[in-house]
Scaffold this active site. Sequence first.
Site, mmCIF file in Angstrom:
data_model
loop_
_atom_site.group_PDB
_atom_site.id
_atom_site.type_symbol
_atom_site.label_atom_id
_atom_site.label_comp_id
_atom_site.label_asym_id
_atom_site.label_seq_id
_atom_site.Cartn_x
_atom_site.Cartn_y
_atom_site.Cartn_z
ATOM 1 C CD GLU A 190 -3.133 -0.469 0.171
ATOM 2 O OE1 GLU A 190 -2.992 0.619 -0.412
ATOM 3 O OE2 GLU A 190 -4.131 -1.199 0.010
ATOM 4 C CB THR A 234 7.645 1.537 0.116
ATOM 5 O OG1 THR A 234 8.040 2.725 -0.586
ATOM 6 C CG2 THR A 234 7.550 0.381 -0.880
ATOM 7 C CG PHE A 255 6.879 9.958 -7.628
ATOM 8 C CD1 PHE A 255 7.461 8.918 -6.922
ATOM 9 C CD2 PHE A 255 5.917 10.731 -7.005
ATOM 10 C CE1 PHE A 255 7.083 8.653 -5.612
ATOM 11 C CE2 PHE A 255 5.525 10.474 -5.702
ATOM 12 C CZ PHE A 255 6.118 9.431 -4.996
HETATM 13 P P1 TGC Z 1 -0.099 10.830 -9.780
HETATM 14 O O1 TGC Z 1 0.167 11.819 -10.881
HETATM 15 O O2 TGC Z 1 0.403 11.125 -8.432
HETATM 16 O O3 TGC Z 1 -1.669 10.597 -9.658
HETATM 17 C C1 TGC Z 1 -2.524 10.388 -10.758
HETATM 18 C C2 TGC Z 1 -3.885 10.965 -10.344
HETATM 19 O O4 TGC Z 1 -4.353 10.280 -9.164
HETATM 20 C C3 TGC Z 1 -4.492 11.211 -8.059
HETATM 21 N N1 TGC Z 1 -3.987 10.521 -6.866
HETATM 22 C C4 TGC Z 1 -4.776 10.018 -5.913
HETATM 23 N N2 TGC Z 1 -6.109 10.038 -5.753
HETATM 24 C C5 TGC Z 1 -6.615 9.428 -4.670
HETATM 25 N N3 TGC Z 1 -5.851 8.794 -3.748
HETATM 26 C C6 TGC Z 1 -4.505 8.746 -3.883
HETATM 27 N N4 TGC Z 1 -3.763 8.113 -2.971
HETATM 28 C C7 TGC Z 1 -3.907 9.388 -5.003
HETATM 29 N N5 TGC Z 1 -2.631 9.516 -5.436
HETATM 30 C C8 TGC Z 1 -2.701 10.218 -6.568
HETATM 31 C C9 TGC Z 1 -3.633 12.412 -8.445
HETATM 32 O O5 TGC Z 1 -4.132 13.586 -7.837
HETATM 33 C C10 TGC Z 1 -3.824 12.449 -9.949
HETATM 34 O O6 TGC Z 1 -5.113 12.989 -10.212
HETATM 35 P P2 TGC Z 1 -5.388 13.927 -11.484
HETATM 36 O O7 TGC Z 1 -6.794 14.396 -11.305
HETATM 37 O O8 TGC Z 1 -4.377 15.026 -11.411
HETATM 38 O O9 TGC Z 1 -5.201 13.041 -12.667
HETATM 39 O O10 TGC Z 1 0.392 9.408 -10.263
HETATM 40 P P3 TGC Z 1 1.851 8.812 -10.299
HETATM 41 O O11 TGC Z 1 1.865 7.829 -11.423
HETATM 42 O O12 TGC Z 1 2.855 9.938 -10.289
HETATM 43 O O13 TGC Z 1 1.941 7.948 -8.945
HETATM 44 C C11 TGC Z 1 2.256 8.470 -7.755
HETATM 45 C C12 TGC Z 1 2.474 7.379 -6.674
HETATM 46 C C13 TGC Z 1 3.904 6.877 -6.720
HETATM 47 C C14 TGC Z 1 2.228 8.080 -5.349
HETATM 48 C C15 TGC Z 1 1.508 6.195 -6.848
HETATM 49 O O14 TGC Z 1 1.817 5.489 -7.972
HETATM 50 C C16 TGC Z 1 1.528 5.250 -5.675
HETATM 51 O O15 TGC Z 1 0.783 5.454 -4.713
HETATM 52 N N6 TGC Z 1 2.349 4.163 -5.714
HETATM 53 C C17 TGC Z 1 2.313 3.106 -4.710
HETATM 54 C C18 TGC Z 1 1.589 1.907 -5.242
HETATM 55 C C19 TGC Z 1 0.827 1.168 -4.184
HETATM 56 O O16 TGC Z 1 0.594 1.643 -3.092
HETATM 57 N N7 TGC Z 1 0.357 -0.016 -4.506
HETATM 58 C C20 TGC Z 1 -0.481 -0.758 -3.611
HETATM 59 C C21 TGC Z 1 -1.104 -1.951 -4.280
HETATM 60 S S1 TGC Z 1 -2.473 -2.652 -3.405
HETATM 61 C C22 TGC Z 1 -1.823 -3.309 -2.016
HETATM 62 O O17 TGC Z 1 -0.699 -3.197 -1.697
HETATM 63 C C23 TGC Z 1 -2.799 -4.053 -1.157
HETATM 64 S S2 TGC Z 1 -2.072 -4.733 0.235
HETATM 65 C C24 TGC Z 1 -3.346 -5.477 1.070
HETATM 66 C C25 TGC Z 1 -3.989 -4.624 2.089
HETATM 67 O O18 TGC Z 1 -4.297 -3.452 1.834
HETATM 68 O O19 TGC Z 1 -4.244 -5.090 3.207
HETATM 69 P P1 FAD Z 2 9.465 -1.716 -5.480
HETATM 70 O O1 FAD Z 2 8.522 -0.744 -6.079
HETATM 71 O O2 FAD Z 2 10.376 -2.480 -6.395
HETATM 72 O O3 FAD Z 2 10.345 -0.967 -4.376
HETATM 73 C C1 FAD Z 2 11.569 -1.518 -3.883
HETATM 74 C C2 FAD Z 2 12.292 -0.433 -3.065
HETATM 75 O O4 FAD Z 2 12.574 0.694 -3.928
HETATM 76 C C3 FAD Z 2 11.440 0.125 -1.919
HETATM 77 O O5 FAD Z 2 12.266 0.394 -0.824
HETATM 78 C C4 FAD Z 2 10.898 1.413 -2.478
HETATM 79 O O6 FAD Z 2 10.588 2.382 -1.461
HETATM 80 C C5 FAD Z 2 12.060 1.864 -3.348
HETATM 81 N N1 FAD Z 2 11.639 2.804 -4.395
HETATM 82 C C6 FAD Z 2 10.823 2.563 -5.462
HETATM 83 N N2 FAD Z 2 10.660 3.662 -6.183
HETATM 84 C C7 FAD Z 2 11.345 4.648 -5.563
HETATM 85 C C8 FAD Z 2 11.547 6.039 -5.810
HETATM 86 N N3 FAD Z 2 10.970 6.667 -6.860
HETATM 87 N N4 FAD Z 2 12.350 6.735 -4.973
HETATM 88 C C9 FAD Z 2 12.919 6.129 -3.898
HETATM 89 N N5 FAD Z 2 12.750 4.838 -3.598
HETATM 90 C C10 FAD Z 2 11.992 4.091 -4.431
HETATM 91 N N6 FAD Z 2 -0.566 -5.498 -4.417
HETATM 92 C C11 FAD Z 2 -1.827 -5.501 -4.944
HETATM 93 O O7 FAD Z 2 -2.058 -4.943 -6.018
HETATM 94 N N7 FAD Z 2 -2.849 -6.145 -4.302
HETATM 95 C C12 FAD Z 2 -2.672 -6.789 -3.116
HETATM 96 O O8 FAD Z 2 -3.622 -7.351 -2.570
HETATM 97 C C13 FAD Z 2 -1.366 -6.818 -2.548
HETATM 98 N N8 FAD Z 2 -1.129 -7.522 -1.412
HETATM 99 C C14 FAD Z 2 0.158 -7.686 -0.964
HETATM 100 C C15 FAD Z 2 0.418 -8.583 0.083
HETATM 101 C C16 FAD Z 2 1.742 -8.805 0.490
HETATM 102 C C17 FAD Z 2 2.010 -9.823 1.565
HETATM 103 C C18 FAD Z 2 2.809 -8.082 -0.109
HETATM 104 C C19 FAD Z 2 4.233 -8.294 0.333
HETATM 105 C C20 FAD Z 2 2.557 -7.196 -1.150
HETATM 106 C C21 FAD Z 2 1.229 -6.990 -1.599
HETATM 107 N N9 FAD Z 2 0.955 -6.172 -2.714
HETATM 108 C C22 FAD Z 2 -0.317 -6.134 -3.242
HETATM 109 C C23 FAD Z 2 2.041 -5.533 -3.447
HETATM 110 C C24 FAD Z 2 2.548 -4.242 -2.794
HETATM 111 O O9 FAD Z 2 1.646 -3.196 -2.957
HETATM 112 C C25 FAD Z 2 3.906 -3.894 -3.423
HETATM 113 O O10 FAD Z 2 4.821 -4.862 -2.943
HETATM 114 C C26 FAD Z 2 4.360 -2.498 -3.077
HETATM 115 O O11 FAD Z 2 3.554 -1.531 -3.741
HETATM 116 C C27 FAD Z 2 5.839 -2.238 -3.429
HETATM 117 O O12 FAD Z 2 6.150 -2.666 -4.704
HETATM 118 P P2 FAD Z 2 7.434 -3.626 -4.969
HETATM 119 O O13 FAD Z 2 7.348 -4.772 -4.019
HETATM 120 O O14 FAD Z 2 7.448 -3.930 -6.423
HETATM 121 O O15 FAD Z 2 8.685 -2.768 -4.560
#
Ligand code: TGC
Ligand code: FAD
Length: 392
Positions: free
Chosen positions: A371, A373, A391
Amino acid sequence: MTYSGVDYYRLEELLTEEERMVRDVARRFVEEEFLPRVQRCFREGSFPLDLVPRLGQLGFLGMTLPARYGCAGMNNIAYGLVSQELERGDSGLRSFASVQSSLVMYPIYTFGSEEQKGFWLPRLARAEAIGCFGLTEPDFGSNPAGLRTRAKKSAGGYVLNGTKRWITNGSIADVAVVWAKLEEDGRDTIRGFLVEKERHGFLRREIEGKFSFRASVTSELIFEDCWIPQENLLPGTTGLKSALMCLTQARYGIAWGAIGAAIACYECALEYAKSRVMFSRPIAGYQLVQAKLVWMLTEITKAQLLSFRLGKLKDGGQLRPEHVSMAKMNNVAIALQIARLARDILGANGITDDYPVIRHLLNLETVNTYEGTEDIHRLTIGRDITGLSAFE
Ligand code: TGC
Ligand code: FAD
């Protein structure tokens, strides 16, 4: 039932009777039905699937969504408190509820058609169906904008190709919310799709060898020419922003949940320190140990205040994603440090699963990564306050 948790600043007084009641119900469920089993689940690497219907009965799934879809219609403080209590049990239990509520029911509610909402939401609320959320791919974690999974228009629907990895509940889900690129008007747009488990060309594989989140299912989803009908598109999704909106909901619950894991570690360390005698005195009497315990309680108290205010902002419609980033970043980081300190205070006993600390510590390593890092949230706030994106 009276609450006996860590509440140094008497936040209890700020809660409504309903919020306290919901929290206590969650707490009792965790203590009576989950905790007696978690050690075994973690050892075996299994999720207690038979407890999922109880989460539905207790109203903990999609609990902020309206009653007309079979949900509890509670406020965000109550949702936060339930997340806290579930994670006091185990991060995997909270994650199950987070994914179902924030990453599956929320997008269906927010971006779905009336038919999709009417069909899925009551089933998901009652836990008759389980959902998962597929955004991350093997090569696109922190930067989901680059995702490669593709949806192509085909007769009466779409054909999906691609791979999602690290997907919570993936192998046990009845329906997956899948984010894929679709070419529309000559350009790619990220859209959300519902994919039922029975679809031909949809394969799931559980990820083995985890030392974290062992009591949780984490999977890979593979789409090989997987056809889905037109009505499985979530019509309101308009780009990556739609997926990121779901993450904001889930991160909110994680900010609260991490406090639960931190409290479990703190309480365990405090009890242990009071009874462990070394050099003829309980170790709790030594200044260095007290300093650790005081730091832990202070950080928990600060995190509680942050989360409570966050909940009020959310209920008041004033929440910005960056507010959530700060709470997720801070609360998980301090929970992880608290778990490490607790492990230290427990000495050798801290490495065994006779105590919950090592399990929480291992889980929190994941919570700090998923969600967004810790550093991604740091950069998100950095962008917000400087106006300069790290970014690009
Ligand atoms: P960026 O230009 O920042 O954003 C694109 C558009 O989206 C808006 N926005 C958001 N809106 C709502 N909530 C947020 N958190 C938002 N973040 C950005 C933003 O305002 C923009 O809108 P608009 O109207 O201007 O178009 O996009 P970017 O490509 O530069 O990305 C930024 C970044 C790095 C912060 C984003 O990619 C990010 O959050 N990366 C992390 C990925 C992540 O968290 N993945 C999680 C996968 S799911 C998971 O891990 C589930 S775990 C299980 C559990 O939850 O228990
Ligand atoms: P990376 O993106 O490869 O990051 C590796 C390291 O590089 C980190 O330290 C990070 O902070 C750093 N890094 C990356 N970019 C930058 C930058 N621009 N500047 C500085 N540092 C940077 N995903 C889903 O979609 N759905 C789920 O249900 C879900 N469940 C999960 C459950 C588990 C148990 C785990 C482990 C992961 C899950 N995820 C899920 C995935 C999770 O959201 C990703 O692991 C997370 O977003 C980080 O991506 P990555 O592992 O590819 O790490």
